[in-house]
Motif scaffolding. Structure first.
Motif, PDB file in Angstrom:
ATOM      1  N   VAL A   1       0.825  -1.210   0.000  1.00 49.73           N
ATOM      2  CA  VAL A   1       0.000   0.000   0.000  1.00 49.73           C
ATOM      3  C   VAL A   1       0.855   1.255   0.000  1.00 49.73           C
ATOM      4  CG1 VAL A   1      -1.597   1.338   1.398  1.00 49.73           C
ATOM      5  CG2 VAL A   1      -2.034  -1.070   1.001  1.00 49.73           C
ATOM      6  N   PHE A   2       1.919   1.307   0.773  1.00 44.59           N
ATOM      7  CA  PHE A   2       2.678   2.537   0.973  1.00 44.59           C
ATOM      8  C   PHE A   2       3.853   2.656   0.012  1.00 44.59           C
ATOM      9  CE2 PHE A   2       0.807   1.323   5.079  1.00 44.59           C
ATOM     10  CZ  PHE A   2       0.004   2.425   5.272  1.00 44.59           C
ATOM     11  N   LYS A   3       3.721   2.094  -1.168  1.00 44.80           N
ATOM     12  CA  LYS A   3       4.739   2.210  -2.196  1.00 44.80           C
ATOM     13  C   LYS A   3       4.177   2.974  -3.386  1.00 44.80           C
ATOM     14  CE  LYS A   3       7.256  -2.063  -1.110  1.00 44.80           C
ATOM     15  NZ  LYS A   3       7.700  -3.380  -1.633  1.00 44.80           N
ATOM     16  N   ARG A   4       5.107   3.524  -4.167  1.00 41.75           N
ATOM     17  CA  ARG A   4       4.724   4.228  -5.371  1.00 41.75           C
ATOM     18  C   ARG A   4       4.596   3.234  -6.527  1.00 41.75           C
ATOM     19  NH1 ARG A   4       2.394   8.733  -4.680  1.00 41.75           N
ATOM     20  NH2 ARG A   4       2.940   9.295  -6.818  1.00 41.75           N
ATOM     21  N   TYR A   5       3.451   3.275  -7.213  1.00 38.69           N
ATOM     22  CA  TYR A   5       3.188   2.371  -8.321  1.00 38.69           C
ATOM     23  C   TYR A   5       2.778   3.182  -9.541  1.00 38.69           C
ATOM     24  CZ  TYR A   5       3.159  -1.717  -5.229  1.00 38.69           C
ATOM     25  OH  TYR A   5       3.513  -2.713  -4.346  1.00 38.69           O
TER      26      TYR A   5
END
Length: 582
Positions: free
Chosen positions: A404-408
């Protein structure tokens, strides 16, 4: 000055005062010295003729003195000796003493003190004592100096941001309302506006759309995409168990009928390669003792069950991706072998065999990983210490934390949804393994508890996937319409329509799950076969195999027809929507 430089004593350029000695005949300036200076020098020694003689002598003997003296120009301030000028002390800077030995520098002195001297005109002095002071004050202001008893003193000018007195003198209530009572402050806060205005910014229509996208619009589109991907994986799995054996039977029948070995097509060579990998995995898994692995996993005291399951899940994703690559390599070689000439046939044959071996090894490893993962899930389900809930909580929330807390990017989210579809299919295969184990070993009423556990697993997986993708889309500013575009690409892949980006297609290798399912279902069928006589046993084997094949083929046909109809309908709908929007 030459006499001053030749003297061996310490001296300073501290000029204290001047006086006018002779107004009629000669005007010259006398410089009084500090207590540290030597006594005054005789007039004879300071005459111009004596100075010229000494300069000639010193120029020959002490050339180094003049070179060193030129370096000290920054420490000395020149002063003028004239009858019409006076010297007034303005500022003194005590610098650290500089001790120079004669052996190093050759200087006749060892200490200098820096002085700032302001030269004033004599006429200004004669006009009165106030005029020099005023001129000094005006000049000291330009040099950041203040006058103290007629002498300048250097002070630091205050910056505007640091001048607190001036700032408070302008408007003290503008900074801190010191004259307001607590009741008045509280009443102002009550009527000032929203109580959370200082921590929560005001919203707009865009923020409202984001909220409803996260709650309503995106979850059902995400779940629809994952479900369609699940059925695409199931269709591929059923094709491996129904279409591939049918083609192999047709190849064998053609060979027996014509008695001639013709060149095989790329599709037939690919099916042969898949059959070799499937047979190798099924045969090796038959030699595996499931009960031994079950007790080894259940008896772990150091490593918990959810840790084992998480580790196996990581390796499952790695080998799922790698197996897709090796199978693409094998299919490419099969196409080259089918289109090769007679001269290059041996080269392509050796290459096909090497690629087949390279493809079989990771598929075998992946099969063992899936089998161990299924046994771990079965151990958690049959345990009576809430191990299943611990497994679901740890696994699902670890998945949320890691994603969730990653950049995609948009493409990364596209592939992530497909991974969830494959994971959903693997969970179905694991539950089928648990069902088969209960059919063989469970005593008493077990079907109700199995259904409850299966529902818990599915609902937990669906909930976690929805939460994960909703917040990933929120944090990365991905609109719900993007998931509709993903579904459109998947529908085109179902109809074998080429898309712009082939890398975003759903990649699923059903060989390892098929090996696990065959290993699990074989004991179930073997338990219902008669032992004697042998022909009767062979008859039942053939009958059960035919019934299973017909059921799987019927299921494959229904799923394939449903997927194609849904794909055509959805693509037409998207095209009509684009036409209306244009």
């Amino acid at each position: 000055m030459a006499a001053l430089r030749s003297s061996g004593r310490k001296f300073s350029f501290d000029i204290l005062s001047t006086s006018i000695l002779d107004d009629d005949d000669h005007n010259y300036t006398t410089c009084l010295r500090s207590n540290s200076d030597p006594s005054p020098i005789d007039d004879a020694t300071t005459s111009p003729t004596a100075n010229r003689r000494k300069k000639k002598k010193k120029k020959k003997k002490h050339n180094t003195i003049t070179e060193e003296h030129s370096e000290l120009n920054g420490y000395c301030y020149s002063f003028a000796q004239s009858s019409t000028s006076t010297v007034v002390l303005t500022e003194e800077h005590d610098t650290p003493p500089m001790h120079h030995s004669n052996s190093v520098t050759g200087l006749p002195f060892g200490e200098l003190r820096q002085r700032n001297v302001v030269m004033l005109n004599e006429e200004s002095v004669e006009r009165g004592s106030e005029t020099p002071v005023k001129e000094l004050e005006s000049r000291s202001n330009s040099r950041d100096l203040n006058m103290d008893n007629g002498f300048p003193v250097r002070t630091l000018e205050k910056e505007v941001s640091l001048d607190w007195k001036r700032l408070m003198a302008q408007d003290p209530n503008q900074i801190f309302p010191v004259d307001k009572s607590p009741v008045k402050c509280f009443m102002e806060e009550m009527y000032a506006g929203n109580s959370l205005r200082s921590t929560i910014p005001p919203g707009n229509e865009k923020e409202r759309d984001r909220v409803y996208d996260t709650i309503f619009r995106l979850p059902w589109r995400c779940e629809l995409l994952i479900d369609v991907g699940f059925f695409v994986c199931l269709d591929s799995f059923l094709s491996l168990l129904t279409v591939m054996p049918t083609r192999l039977i047709m190849i064998c029948w053609r060979f027996l009928k014509t008695r001639q070995f013709k060149n095989l097509s790329a599709v037939e060579l690919s099916d042969i390669g898949c059959f070799v990998a499937l047979a190798s995995g099924a045969i090796l898994l038959q030699q595996t003792d499931i009960s031994l692995i079950y007790h080894m996993i259940r008896g772990q005291g150091t490593i918990k069950l959810y840790v084992v399951y998480n580790v196996l899940e990581v390796f499952d994703k790695l080998f799922q991706s790698f197996c897709g690559d090796v199978m693409q390599t094998l299919f490419n070689t099969a196409e080259g072998l089918a289109n090769s000439s007679t001269e290059s046939m041996q080269y392509w044959m050796r290459r096909f065999i090497v690629d087949e071996v390279v493809a079989v090894v990771p598929i075998l490893v992946h099969s063992f990983i899936l089998l161990a993962q299924a046994i771990t899930l079965s151990t958690c389900i049959v345990a009576h210490n809430n191990a299943l809930f611990a497994l679901l909580v740890s696994n699902n929330f670890a998945e949320i934390k890691s994603n969730v807390f990653k950049r995609y990017s948009k493409d990364n989210v596209h592939n992530l949804v497909y991974y969830d579809s494959v994971e959903r299919f693997h969970i179905s295969a694991f539950l089928l393994f648990v069902l088969a184990q209960n059919l063989l070993e469970a005593d008493g009423p077990w079907f109700g508890s199995f259904i409850c556990n299966a529902v818990v697993v599915y609902v937990g997986e669906m909930t976690i996937d929805i939460i994960k993708h909703s917040f990933i889309a929120k944090f990365n500013n991905i609109k719900p319409i993007a998931f509709s575009e993903f579904l459109e690409d998947l529908c085109k892949q179902t109809l074998n329509i080429q898309t712009d980006n082939v890398k975003n297609n759903l990649t699923f290798v059903p060989l390892a799950p098929a090996c696990v399912v065959i290993r699990v279902l074989r004991p179930v069928f073997a338990a219902h076969l008669p032992f004697n006589p042998l022909p009767w046993r062979l008859f039942w084997i053939f009958l059960l195999s035919a019934m299973t094949f017909v059921m799987l083929a019927s299921l494959k046909v229904m799923i394939s027809i449903g997927l194609k109809k849904h794909a055509r309908w959805y693509i037409n709908r998207c095209q009509r929507r684009k036409l209306h929007s244009d």
